[in-house]
Design an enzyme around this catalytic site. Sequence first.
Site, PDB file in Angstrom:
ATOM      1  N   GLY A  12      18.000  19.852   9.079  1.00 45.47           N
ATOM      2  CA  GLY A  12      16.992  19.070   8.371  1.00 45.47           C
ATOM      3  C   GLY A  12      17.153  17.589   8.601  1.00 45.47           C
ATOM      4  O   GLY A  12      16.895  16.781   7.716  1.00 45.47           O
ATOM      5  N   LEU A  16      13.811  13.877   4.366  1.00 45.40           N
ATOM      6  CA  LEU A  16      14.125  12.756   3.488  1.00 45.40           C
ATOM      7  C   LEU A  16      15.629  12.522   3.382  1.00 45.40           C
ATOM      8  O   LEU A  16      16.122  11.418   3.615  1.00 45.40           O
ATOM      9  CB  LEU A  16      13.529  13.024   2.100  1.00 45.40           C
ATOM     10  CG  LEU A  16      13.895  12.060   0.977  1.00 45.40           C
ATOM     11  CD1 LEU A  16      13.374  10.665   1.267  1.00 45.40           C
ATOM     12  CD2 LEU A  16      13.356  12.569  -0.355  1.00 45.40           C
ATOM     13  N   VAL A  17      16.366  13.554   3.033  1.00 45.53           N
ATOM     14  CA  VAL A  17      17.809  13.412   2.839  1.00 45.53           C
ATOM     15  C   VAL A  17      18.556  13.537   4.162  1.00 45.53           C
ATOM     16  O   VAL A  17      19.484  12.773   4.434  1.00 45.53           O
ATOM     17  CB  VAL A  17      18.340  14.464   1.844  1.00 45.53           C
ATOM     18  CG1 VAL A  17      19.806  14.210   1.539  1.00 45.53           C
ATOM     19  CG2 VAL A  17      17.530  14.448   0.567  1.00 45.53           C
ATOM     20  N   TYR A 138      12.222  28.471  -6.494  1.00 47.74           N
ATOM     21  CA  TYR A 138      13.039  27.502  -5.760  1.00 47.74           C
ATOM     22  C   TYR A 138      14.413  27.372  -6.412  1.00 47.74           C
ATOM     23  O   TYR A 138      15.440  27.338  -5.731  1.00 47.74           O
ATOM     24  CB  TYR A 138      12.341  26.141  -5.734  1.00 47.74           C
ATOM     25  CG  TYR A 138      13.058  25.083  -4.933  1.00 47.74           C
ATOM     26  CD1 TYR A 138      13.072  25.132  -3.541  1.00 47.74           C
ATOM     27  CD2 TYR A 138      13.721  24.031  -5.561  1.00 47.74           C
ATOM     28  CE1 TYR A 138      13.724  24.156  -2.801  1.00 47.74           C
ATOM     29  CE2 TYR A 138      14.367  23.055  -4.832  1.00 47.74           C
ATOM     30  CZ  TYR A 138      14.371  23.120  -3.452  1.00 47.74           C
ATOM     31  OH  TYR A 138      15.025  22.163  -2.729  1.00 47.74           O
ATOM     32  N   THR A 166      19.525  14.854  -8.072  1.00 48.60           N
ATOM     33  CA  THR A 166      18.365  14.704  -8.948  1.00 48.60           C
ATOM     34  C   THR A 166      17.139  14.428  -8.077  1.00 48.60           C
ATOM     35  O   THR A 166      17.191  14.550  -6.858  1.00 48.60           O
ATOM     36  CB  THR A 166      18.615  13.563  -9.954  1.00 48.60           C
ATOM     37  OG1 THR A 166      17.575  13.567 -10.913  1.00 48.60           O
ATOM     38  CG2 THR A 166      18.714  12.215  -9.262  1.00 48.60           C
ATOM     39  N   ASN A 167      16.023  14.046  -8.683  1.00 46.54           N
ATOM     40  CA  ASN A 167      14.806  13.754  -7.927  1.00 46.54           C
ATOM     41  C   ASN A 167      15.061  12.616  -6.944  1.00 46.54           C
ATOM     42  O   ASN A 167      15.509  11.535  -7.343  1.00 46.54           O
ATOM     43  CB  ASN A 167      13.686  13.335  -8.882  1.00 46.54           C
ATOM     44  CG  ASN A 167      13.380  14.404  -9.912  1.00 46.54           C
ATOM     45  OD1 ASN A 167      12.819  15.437  -9.597  1.00 46.54           O
ATOM     46  ND2 ASN A 167      13.764  14.147 -11.152  1.00 46.54           N
ATOM     47  N   HIS A 181       6.273  15.444  -3.763  1.00 47.23           N
ATOM     48  CA  HIS A 181       6.865  15.274  -5.082  1.00 47.23           C
ATOM     49  C   HIS A 181       6.159  14.160  -5.841  1.00 47.23           C
ATOM     50  O   HIS A 181       5.319  13.447  -5.303  1.00 47.23           O
ATOM     51  CB  HIS A 181       8.362  14.988  -4.948  1.00 47.23           C
ATOM     52  CG  HIS A 181       9.171  16.201  -4.634  1.00 47.23           C
ATOM     53  ND1 HIS A 181      10.071  16.253  -3.603  1.00 47.23           N
ATOM     54  CD2 HIS A 181       9.203  17.432  -5.216  1.00 47.23           C
ATOM     55  CE1 HIS A 181      10.644  17.450  -3.566  1.00 47.23           C
ATOM     56  NE2 HIS A 181      10.130  18.175  -4.534  1.00 47.23           N
ATOM     57  N   ARG A 249      12.242  11.554 -16.313  1.00 43.11           N
ATOM     58  CA  ARG A 249      12.786  11.928 -15.009  1.00 43.11           C
ATOM     59  C   ARG A 249      13.830  10.909 -14.548  1.00 43.11           C
ATOM     60  O   ARG A 249      13.730   9.713 -14.846  1.00 43.11           O
ATOM     61  CB  ARG A 249      11.683  12.018 -13.952  1.00 43.11           C
ATOM     62  CG  ARG A 249      10.757  13.212 -14.102  1.00 43.11           C
ATOM     63  CD  ARG A 249      11.451  14.516 -13.812  1.00 43.11           C
ATOM     64  NE  ARG A 249      10.543  15.647 -13.937  1.00 43.11           N
ATOM     65  CZ  ARG A 249      10.330  16.326 -15.061  1.00 43.11           C
ATOM     66  NH1 ARG A 249      10.956  15.960 -16.170  1.00 43.11           N
ATOM     67  NH2 ARG A 249       9.505  17.343 -15.084  1.00 43.11           N
ATOM     68  N   ASP A 350       3.125  19.697 -17.430  1.00 37.59           N
ATOM     69  CA  ASP A 350       4.094  18.612 -17.335  1.00 37.59           C
ATOM     70  C   ASP A 350       5.331  19.017 -16.539  1.00 37.59           C
ATOM     71  O   ASP A 350       6.049  18.170 -16.019  1.00 37.59           O
ATOM     72  CB  ASP A 350       4.560  18.192 -18.743  1.00 37.59           C
ATOM     73  CG  ASP A 350       3.659  17.133 -19.360  1.00 37.59           C
ATOM     74  OD1 ASP A 350       3.169  16.269 -18.615  1.00 37.59           O
ATOM     75  OD2 ASP A 350       3.454  17.186 -20.575  1.00 37.59           O
TER      76      ASP A 350
END
Length: 388
Positions: A12, A16-17, A138, A166-167, A181, A249, A350
């Site tokens: 990957g 992003l990561v 997930y 976390t996010n 996201h 969040r 939510d």
Amino acid sequence: MLTKDSKIYVAGHHGLVGSAIWNNLLQRGYTNLVGRTHQELDLTDQLAVRHFFDEERPDAVVLAAAFVGGIMANSLYRADFIMQNMKIQCNVISEAYAHDVKKLLFLGSTCIYPKNAPQPMKEDCLLTSPLEYTNEEYAIAKIAGLKMCESYNLQYGTNYIAVMPTNLYGPNDNFHLENSHVMPAMMRKVYLAKLIHDANWDSIRRDMDKRPVESVNGTAPAADIEQVLAKYGIYNNKVVLWGTGTPLREFLWSEDMADASVHILLNVNFADIIGIDKYSSVHYGAKTNGAVDRNHSAGRGGAIPSLGEIRNCHINVGTGKELTIRELSDLVVKSVGFEGVVEFDSTKPDGTMRKLIDVSKLHSLGWTHKVEIEDGVQKLFEWYKAGL
């Protein structure tokens, strides 16, 4: 122990990561890196993954590849979220073990925790009550992944570490409205609503060409573009966001996450997490006559009653700080320079109302975050605009 010459496979590495971890490793002088795009290697294909490990023989693996998305995607593609992620994890972890990989870092998510877990969430609250329904599949896949790492360590004495970020947000984030996201989706919506109000159709078309929405790109008539954007709550100087805006969040800059991941990869072993005093007999990759013993290892803690139950060996990675979705929208509005209206549609879900994690274990292992959310939101918008 990994050296600067160790071959490290980052699964990957364009994500992003993964891309941030790749760059962090390079900056630290670890240049023997291996990556494959999805087109080059489908990680859900067991035979293809086996052939890759046969050819490359990495010393370490960072498993940052996953099938991801927000509430809408999780709701629409429930089977894909559990099956694709389980396949990726099973294939990579099993082949890493079969090919004597010295160290493996598995990236999960804090959505593994129960919907009503006590806040802030410690690692020990895993599997104590029901999950949030909107991302259950997930979460179950990621729980299975961290349990794979834990179980391989206990049975075979491997050195596989699971981290639960976390996010995340940052460079190379996913801004596609159908499966992104919360922060990148919100940012793009606000930006496009501003552009519509400004009648800046050149910028709108560049944005749509780079990331089409439901196959509508920048060459489409303006009316078609406005119609498809309206389906996602994007109007002339107005944005409609899902939910009430009240959920809390926690967000972590992706390059901070990468730094934490590499710190753990290079400096933290399984024995450090569970307490070396209880696990002093472990030696990773136990060999018998020059080969890994597939039936026994000095690290089979699960088979030694005196050690008791060993579980929840994963590591939370975050900031330990939180804000509401409405407060996040205020930061995005400020960064974009939006002067229109932001509305919240309370008929939409939510998700989990609060998801703050306890990061005391991470801090005890020698790492804390650097980028605060106010600076990070501005940095993300600058990155997004620069790519259009």
